[in-house]
Design a protein around this motif. Structure first.
Motif, mmCIF file in Angstrom:
data_model
loop_
_atom_site.group_PDB
_atom_site.id
_atom_site.type_symbol
_atom_site.label_atom_id
_atom_site.label_comp_id
_atom_site.label_asym_id
_atom_site.label_seq_id
_atom_site.Cartn_x
_atom_site.Cartn_y
_atom_site.Cartn_z
ATOM 1 N N LEU A 47 0.832 -1.207 0.000
ATOM 2 C CA LEU A 47 0.000 0.000 0.000
ATOM 3 C C LEU A 47 0.863 1.251 0.000
ATOM 4 C CD1 LEU A 47 -2.780 1.363 0.275
ATOM 5 C CD2 LEU A 47 -2.611 1.024 2.757
ATOM 6 N N LEU A 48 1.868 1.296 0.846
ATOM 7 C CA LEU A 48 2.696 2.497 0.955
ATOM 8 C C LEU A 48 3.468 2.756 -0.334
ATOM 9 C CD1 LEU A 48 3.410 4.713 2.977
ATOM 10 C CD2 LEU A 48 5.292 3.286 3.787
ATOM 11 N N ARG A 49 3.821 1.696 -1.053
ATOM 12 C CA ARG A 49 4.533 1.869 -2.327
ATOM 13 C C ARG A 49 3.698 2.646 -3.343
ATOM 14 N NH1 ARG A 49 6.816 -4.322 -2.821
ATOM 15 N NH2 ARG A 49 8.814 -3.997 -1.749
ATOM 16 N N ARG A 50 2.385 2.564 -3.240
ATOM 17 C CA ARG A 50 1.514 3.225 -4.221
ATOM 18 C C ARG A 50 1.153 4.653 -3.811
ATOM 19 N NH1 ARG A 50 -0.761 -1.228 -7.452
ATOM 20 N NH2 ARG A 50 -2.322 0.148 -8.386
ATOM 21 N N VAL A 51 1.578 5.096 -2.636
ATOM 22 C CA VAL A 51 1.336 6.487 -2.240
ATOM 23 C C VAL A 51 2.265 7.381 -3.047
ATOM 24 C CG1 VAL A 51 1.496 8.151 -0.344
ATOM 25 C CG2 VAL A 51 0.556 5.857 0.072
ATOM 26 N N GLU A 87 -9.026 18.712 14.315
ATOM 27 C CA GLU A 87 -8.873 19.980 13.602
ATOM 28 C C GLU A 87 -7.620 19.964 12.738
ATOM 29 O OE1 GLU A 87 -11.115 22.444 13.626
ATOM 30 O OE2 GLU A 87 -12.355 21.139 14.900
ATOM 31 N N GLU A 88 -6.785 18.949 12.901
ATOM 32 C CA GLU A 88 -5.546 18.857 12.132
ATOM 33 C C GLU A 88 -5.833 18.452 10.692
ATOM 34 O OE1 GLU A 88 -1.889 17.239 13.975
ATOM 35 O OE2 GLU A 88 -3.270 16.438 15.483
ATOM 36 N N ARG A 89 -4.875 18.761 9.834
ATOM 37 C CA ARG A 89 -4.946 18.323 8.449
ATOM 38 C C ARG A 89 -3.636 17.601 8.126
ATOM 39 N NH1 ARG A 89 -9.146 18.998 9.769
ATOM 40 N NH2 ARG A 89 -10.831 20.265 8.916
ATOM 41 N N PHE A 90 -3.745 16.494 7.401
ATOM 42 C CA PHE A 90 -2.612 15.598 7.198
ATOM 43 C C PHE A 90 -2.265 15.469 5.724
ATOM 44 C CE2 PHE A 90 -4.815 14.299 11.050
ATOM 45 C CZ PHE A 90 -3.780 14.179 11.960
ATOM 46 N N ASP A 91 -0.976 15.208 5.470
ATOM 47 C CA ASP A 91 -0.546 14.849 4.120
ATOM 48 C C ASP A 91 -0.915 13.402 3.810
ATOM 49 O OD1 ASP A 91 1.061 17.310 3.492
ATOM 50 O OD2 ASP A 91 2.189 16.610 5.239
ATOM 51 N N LEU A 92 -0.892 12.537 4.840
ATOM 52 C CA LEU A 92 -1.165 11.120 4.643
ATOM 53 C C LEU A 92 -1.981 10.590 5.813
ATOM 54 C CD1 LEU A 92 -0.738 8.355 3.214
ATOM 55 C CD2 LEU A 92 1.387 8.116 4.553
ATOM 56 N N ILE A 93 -3.110 9.977 5.494
ATOM 57 C CA ILE A 93 -3.864 9.174 6.451
ATOM 58 C C ILE A 93 -3.742 7.732 5.982
ATOM 59 C CG2 ILE A 93 -6.108 8.678 7.478
ATOM 60 C CD1 ILE A 93 -6.878 11.583 7.010
ATOM 61 N N PHE A 94 -3.112 6.914 6.800
ATOM 62 C CA PHE A 94 -2.826 5.519 6.456
ATOM 63 C C PHE A 94 -3.735 4.631 7.289
ATOM 64 C CE2 PHE A 94 -0.161 1.656 6.239
ATOM 65 C CZ PHE A 94 0.246 1.692 4.904
ATOM 66 N N LEU A 128 -5.299 9.515 1.260
ATOM 67 C CA LEU A 128 -5.888 8.513 2.146
ATOM 68 C C LEU A 128 -5.542 7.156 1.558
ATOM 69 C CD1 LEU A 128 -7.817 7.500 4.406
ATOM 70 C CD2 LEU A 128 -9.704 7.825 2.779
ATOM 71 N N ALA A 129 -4.753 6.367 2.283
ATOM 72 C CA ALA A 129 -4.298 5.059 1.806
ATOM 73 C C ALA A 129 -4.930 3.975 2.668
ATOM 74 C CB ALA A 129 -2.773 4.972 1.860
ATOM 75 N N VAL A 130 -5.674 3.079 2.032
ATOM 76 C CA VAL A 130 -6.503 2.114 2.763
ATOM 77 C C VAL A 130 -6.275 0.707 2.223
ATOM 78 C CG1 VAL A 130 -8.890 1.388 3.242
ATOM 79 C CG2 VAL A 130 -8.275 3.817 3.325
ATOM 80 N N PHE A 177 -7.474 -2.600 -1.868
ATOM 81 C CA PHE A 177 -6.629 -1.412 -1.615
ATOM 82 C C PHE A 177 -7.171 -0.210 -2.366
ATOM 83 C CE2 PHE A 177 -3.935 -5.126 -1.315
ATOM 84 C CZ PHE A 177 -2.895 -4.825 -0.442
ATOM 85 N N PHE A 178 -6.953 0.961 -1.805
ATOM 86 C CA PHE A 178 -7.089 2.181 -2.610
ATOM 87 C C PHE A 178 -6.249 3.299 -2.004
ATOM 88 C CE2 PHE A 178 -10.999 2.263 0.064
ATOM 89 C CZ PHE A 178 -10.826 3.451 0.751
ATOM 90 N N VAL A 179 -5.778 4.168 -2.904
ATOM 91 C CA VAL A 179 -5.115 5.400 -2.519
ATOM 92 C C VAL A 179 -5.902 6.531 -3.165
ATOM 93 C CG1 VAL A 179 -3.023 6.798 -2.667
ATOM 94 C CG2 VAL A 179 -2.843 4.311 -2.338
ATOM 95 N N ALA A 180 -6.484 7.387 -2.321
ATOM 96 C CA ALA A 180 -7.287 8.517 -2.789
ATOM 97 C C ALA A 180 -6.524 9.796 -2.504
ATOM 98 C CB ALA A 180 -8.633 8.527 -2.081
ATOM 99 N N GLN A 181 -6.320 10.615 -3.530
ATOM 100 C CA GLN A 181 -5.579 11.871 -3.376
ATOM 101 C C GLN A 181 -6.544 13.034 -3.517
ATOM 102 O OE1 GLN A 181 -2.148 12.396 -5.951
ATOM 103 N NE2 GLN A 181 -1.193 13.754 -4.451
ATOM 104 N N ARG A 182 -6.581 13.875 -2.501
ATOM 105 C CA ARG A 182 -7.516 15.011 -2.488
ATOM 106 C C ARG A 182 -7.054 16.084 -3.469
ATOM 107 N NH1 ARG A 182 -9.731 18.367 2.850
ATOM 108 N NH2 ARG A 182 -11.283 19.585 1.693
ATOM 109 N N LEU A 183 -7.969 16.540 -4.295
ATOM 110 C CA LEU A 183 -7.633 17.545 -5.315
ATOM 111 C C LEU A 183 -7.556 18.930 -4.701
ATOM 112 C CD1 LEU A 183 -10.014 16.270 -8.133
ATOM 113 C CD2 LEU A 183 -7.531 15.932 -7.948
#
Length: 257
Positions: free
Chosen positions: A23-27, A91-98, A126-128, A251-257
């Motif tokens: 999963l992490l390889r596809r981020v 309230e935080e915002r993240f580059d990666l939620i795993f 978001l990597a799931v 698996f999925f990796v979703a990237q916020r636009l």
């Protein structure tokens, strides 16, 4: 359910960590500053994030005190917090939620994913990964043994504790609606294990837990005896004596636009 057993879970650490690696390889993120591992367990997946993004601030969340204890010993310089992902707000915002092997325990994936995506920075991911094995013999036999034994009434709710996984189309649509690009795939891992008993040991810490937690010591032993016999019939030994555990994972990796 009773607390998770980190020691039982880690009996198959190498096999359980492989999906996190894949999963992490596809981020696609080259660098990050803020990451969170939700459902971090004993820290095996968190450790991979540390190695990939050594300068990032990384937070681990789990609802199991035993899992968090193991994670803190493994990665003493990281922050780990007890949290229920079903109700977690930030309230935080993240580059990666795993999220490796955790969301399958939670209901309402459409709204859950929308909430998790809202915690991403623009361009964040978001990597799931979720086990997608409810139709495999390992899980069908859990329910069969539950229904056919003297504990049937007691275990009638246990099968509902694990959320049914949606389709590729479901997750693709929900994540696009949440404002993401989507990379989605499925892998079936084939794990050669020592015996039918090893398959049972594997699932004691995960799929079997909702059933076993409800049984008396005598029922617990009898349930496992019947389940082990059924597993031995469903997973015949190979020429080398080992058995092959098929394990599909979505698996999925979703990237916020």
């Amino acid at each position: 359910m009773a607390d998770w057993n980190a020691g039982q879970y880690l009996k198959f650490e190498d096999e359980r960590t492989r999906p996190s690696i894949d999963l992490l390889r596809r981020v696609p993120l080259e660098a990050t500053t803020d990451c969170v591992d939700i459902g971090c367990g004993p820290g095996n997946s968190t450790e991979l994030i540390v190695k990939r993004y050594p300068t990032a601030r990384i937070l681990g969340l789990d609802n199991s005190p035993d899992m968090l204890s193991k994670a803190r010993k493994r990665l003493p310089n990281l922050q780990f917090e007890e949290a229920d992902i079903a109700t977690w707000q930030t309230e935080e915002r993240f580059d990666l939620i795993f999220a490796n092997a955790v969301l399958q325990w939670l209901p309402g994936h459409r709204n859950l994913l929308r909430r998790l995506v809202s915690y991403l920075k623009n361009g964040g991911c978001l990597a799931v990964q979720m086990p997608n094995n409810l139709h495999e013999p390992s899980h069908r036999l859990m329910e069969q043994v539950a229904q056919e034994g003297p504990w049937a009434a007691k275990l009638s709710s246990a099968a509902k504790s694990k959320e049914a996984i949606g389709s590729f189309e479901d997750y693709y649509a929900w994540l696009q609606q949440a404002g993401c690009t989507v990379d989605i795939w499925q892998t079936t891992y084939v794990h050669p294990l020592a015996s039918a008993e090893a398959i049972v040991e594997w699932f004691k810490s995960t799929g079997l837990k909702p059933y076993l937690d409800l049984l008396s010591p005598e029922e617990h032993s009898e349930y496992l005896r019947r389940y082990t016999a059924a597993i031995a019939a469903a997973y015949p030994a190979q020429q080398d004596g080992r058995v092959l555990l098929r394990f599909p994972r979505l698996f999925f990796v979703a990237q916020r636009l």
